[in-house]
Design a protein around this motif. Structure first.
Motif, PDB file in Angstrom:
ATOM      1  N   GLY A 364       0.814  -1.208   0.000  1.00  0.00           N
ATOM      2  CA  GLY A 364       0.000   0.000   0.000  1.00  0.00           C
ATOM      3  C   GLY A 364       0.847   1.258   0.000  1.00  0.00           C
ATOM      4  O   GLY A 364       0.554   2.230  -0.701  1.00  0.00           O
ATOM      5  N   THR A 365       1.919   1.258   0.797  1.00  0.00           N
ATOM      6  CA  THR A 365       2.803   2.421   0.843  1.00  0.00           C
ATOM      7  C   THR A 365       3.477   2.642  -0.509  1.00  0.00           C
ATOM      8  O   THR A 365       3.609   3.783  -0.977  1.00  0.00           O
ATOM      9  N   SER A 366       3.896   1.557  -1.160  1.00  0.00           N
ATOM     10  CA  SER A 366       4.530   1.678  -2.472  1.00  0.00           C
ATOM     11  C   SER A 366       3.571   2.307  -3.475  1.00  0.00           C
ATOM     12  O   SER A 366       3.943   3.212  -4.237  1.00  0.00           O
ATOM     13  N   TYR A 367       2.330   1.835  -3.474  1.00  0.00           N
ATOM     14  CA  TYR A 367       1.343   2.407  -4.389  1.00  0.00           C
ATOM     15  C   TYR A 367       0.964   3.828  -3.985  1.00  0.00           C
ATOM     16  O   TYR A 367       0.631   4.655  -4.823  1.00  0.00           O
ATOM     17  N   ALA A 368       1.037   4.116  -2.686  1.00  0.00           N
ATOM     18  CA  ALA A 368       0.719   5.468  -2.224  1.00  0.00           C
ATOM     19  C   ALA A 368       1.712   6.475  -2.781  1.00  0.00           C
ATOM     20  O   ALA A 368       1.332   7.544  -3.291  1.00  0.00           O
ATOM     21  N   VAL A 369       3.001   6.154  -2.676  1.00  0.00           N
ATOM     22  CA  VAL A 369       4.009   7.043  -3.237  1.00  0.00           C
ATOM     23  C   VAL A 369       3.866   7.101  -4.758  1.00  0.00           C
ATOM     24  O   VAL A 369       4.026   8.164  -5.372  1.00  0.00           O
ATOM     25  N   GLY A 370       3.535   5.960  -5.366  1.00  0.00           N
ATOM     26  CA  GLY A 370       3.271   5.960  -6.796  1.00  0.00           C
ATOM     27  C   GLY A 370       2.121   6.876  -7.167  1.00  0.00           C
ATOM     28  O   GLY A 370       2.147   7.550  -8.195  1.00  0.00           O
ATOM     29  N   SER A 371       1.113   6.923  -6.305  1.00  0.00           N
ATOM     30  CA  SER A 371      -0.026   7.809  -6.544  1.00  0.00           C
ATOM     31  C   SER A 371       0.410   9.264  -6.599  1.00  0.00           C
ATOM     32  O   SER A 371      -0.121  10.058  -7.374  1.00  0.00           O
ATOM     33  N   LEU A 372       1.383   9.603  -5.756  1.00  0.00           N
ATOM     34  CA  LEU A 372       1.894  10.970  -5.784  1.00  0.00           C
ATOM     35  C   LEU A 372       2.581  11.256  -7.117  1.00  0.00           C
ATOM     36  O   LEU A 372       2.467  12.359  -7.664  1.00  0.00           O
ATOM     37  N   GLY A 373       3.282  10.246  -7.651  1.00  0.00           N
ATOM     38  CA  GLY A 373       3.871  10.402  -8.980  1.00  0.00           C
ATOM     39  C   GLY A 373       2.802  10.624 -10.031  1.00  0.00           C
ATOM     40  O   GLY A 373       2.953  11.456 -10.935  1.00  0.00           O
ATOM     41  N   GLN A 374       1.684   9.906  -9.904  1.00  0.00           N
ATOM     42  CA  GLN A 374       0.565  10.096 -10.823  1.00  0.00           C
ATOM     43  C   GLN A 374      -0.001  11.508 -10.696  1.00  0.00           C
ATOM     44  O   GLN A 374      -0.311  12.162 -11.698  1.00  0.00           O
TER      45      GLN A 374
END
Length: 420
Positions: A364-374
């Protein structure tokens, strides 16, 4: 020296038929991501209509994507904790209810401020649903099947994207953009299937039993236990997962967030004509995800992911800038195969980088930071467009930079990567 994930022997290469005993959890994860995708891509298809109704620019609507990304970050991390604490299945169900509700409420907004708030809340459920369902699936199928299960689940996004493309072709010219979001409430029906046909993760249940045994004779202080867990969790493997998702999500958002808008404004296509390149993109994505999932069992996920990312770099210019109709359609199919093929392996790639007890939170944390990239891409691309002669060029530059860095991140296999 770069090292790929270990490749299984020929006898260990399973086919998709091997997933049949796990069809309930695979179908649930696929369906959740399909419905997530429909509701999220509805916003992409309706951007010009919303901008016209609200009297604003596309750059201003970039704030909506940033808000959605921030919501995803909250959902990915929050639902990761909920999933680790209360179970994968309850968190999965709650995520579906959450994103379905706020998808429908998006159709009631009449200002950018309200749209930002509603999409932030939608993002929470969107991110949370993925975290819980991906963890549940990866922990419910045997190790050799996880790349294929990962590919099957992630292909749900393209099916949802194509369904949204078909819906906008039928709905936008006659009923307006709000109906696209009102039908987003339908995903809530999926929880009935999850409730009665999907089982809880066996690894999570085993971890709960082990935790009870440890608590019975615990002598370590809570603070000491916390720091011990933190040291085990935050290592090179976790850092790699987070960095990879950040730049991969930036690349993917730059590639497809404004694609329907580019087709409408730069290529002057009607909603009905937009369906065809988007449909081919989705068909290519499905093909690419299935192919990448199968190839990863033979050659290892590292090699397959890097090959797909190189394909994106080679094809992105005709995909976003081509004039001839045939080239536009062909590039849509092959970019879909390359760009989305990588995502077939993301759940498995991330799950290998976190221990059992904190896997959902880590993913979840990995995708959360990825969301910020998005979110950064959603804001940067339309803001950069006036400086580089248009939206297609701005998107192309962002895709190339994000892809190159993503390739670099995959070149290493740090300590802490595990086969479970």
């Amino acid at each position: 020296m770069p090292v790929s994930a270990s490749s299984p022997s020929p006898d260990d290469r399973p086919g998709f038929s091997a997933l049949l005993p796990y069809w309930q959890v695979t179908l649930a994860a696929f369906s959740g991501w399909f419905l997530d995708a429909f509701d999220q891509t509805a916003l992409m298809f309706t951007l010009p209509d919303i901008a016209r109704d609200f009297g604003c620019t596309l750059a201003a609507l970039g704030s909506v994507f940033l808000a959605q990304a921030l919501g995803r970050a909250v959902g990915n991390t929050g639902w990761g904790w909920l999933s680790d604490r209360f179970g994968r299945k309850p968190a999965f169900t709650l995520g579906i209810l959450f994103f379905a509700l706020f998808a429908a409420l998006t159709g009631t907004t009449h200002s950018i401020t309200m749209l930002v708030i509603i999409q932030f809340l939608f993002g929470i459920g969107f991110g949370g649903e993925w975290t819980a369902s991906a963890t549940l699936l990866m922990e419910s199928v045997p190790g050799p099947l996880r790349p294929l299960a990962s590919a099957t689940m992630m292909s749900g996004y393209e099916v949802g994207y194509m369904a949204a493309a078909g819906a906008q072709a039928l709905i936008l010219p006659h009923y307006g953009w709000r109906i696209m979001f009102f039908i987003g409430l339908l995903p809530a029906l999926l929880i009935i299937f999850i409730r009665f046909r999907v089982k809880e993760s066996p690894l999570w249940l085993a971890a709960q039993e082990e935790k009870k045994k440890q608590q019975t004779g615990r002598t370590e202080t809570p603070a000491g236990s916390f720091w011990k867990t933190a040291r085990q969790f935050w290592n090179g493997a976790a850092s790699q997962a987070i960095a990879f998702m950040c730049f991969l999500e930036f690349q993917k958002a730059a590639l497809y967030t404004f694609y329907p808008t580019i087709l409408r404004d730069s290529h002057h296509l009607s909603p009905q004509l937009i369906f065809w390149p988007v449909a081919l993109y989705c068909l290519g994505s499905l093909t690419g995800k299935i192919l990448c999932g199968a190839l990863a069992t033979r050659f290892g996920e590292g090699i397959v992911m890097r090959a797909a990312l190189i394909g994106v770099m080679l094809l992105i210019v005709p995909f976003l800038n081509a004039g001839p109709w045939a080239i536009l359609l062909a590039s849509a199919f092959f970019v879909g195969a390359a760009a989305s093929g990588v995502y077939a392996l993301v759940p498995h790639y991330l799950s290998q980088r976190f221990p059992d007890a904190g896997r959902s939170a880590g993913m979840g944390t990995s995708y959360a930071v990825g969301s910020l990239g998005q979110g950064v891409a959603g804001r940067l691309v339309p803001s950069l467009a006036p400086l580089v002669a248009g939206l297609p060029i701005a998107a192309t530059l962002c895709v190339l930079s994000g892809t190159l860095i993503s390739i670099g991140v995959t070149l290493f296999r740090p300590k802490g990567v595990q086969d479970f």
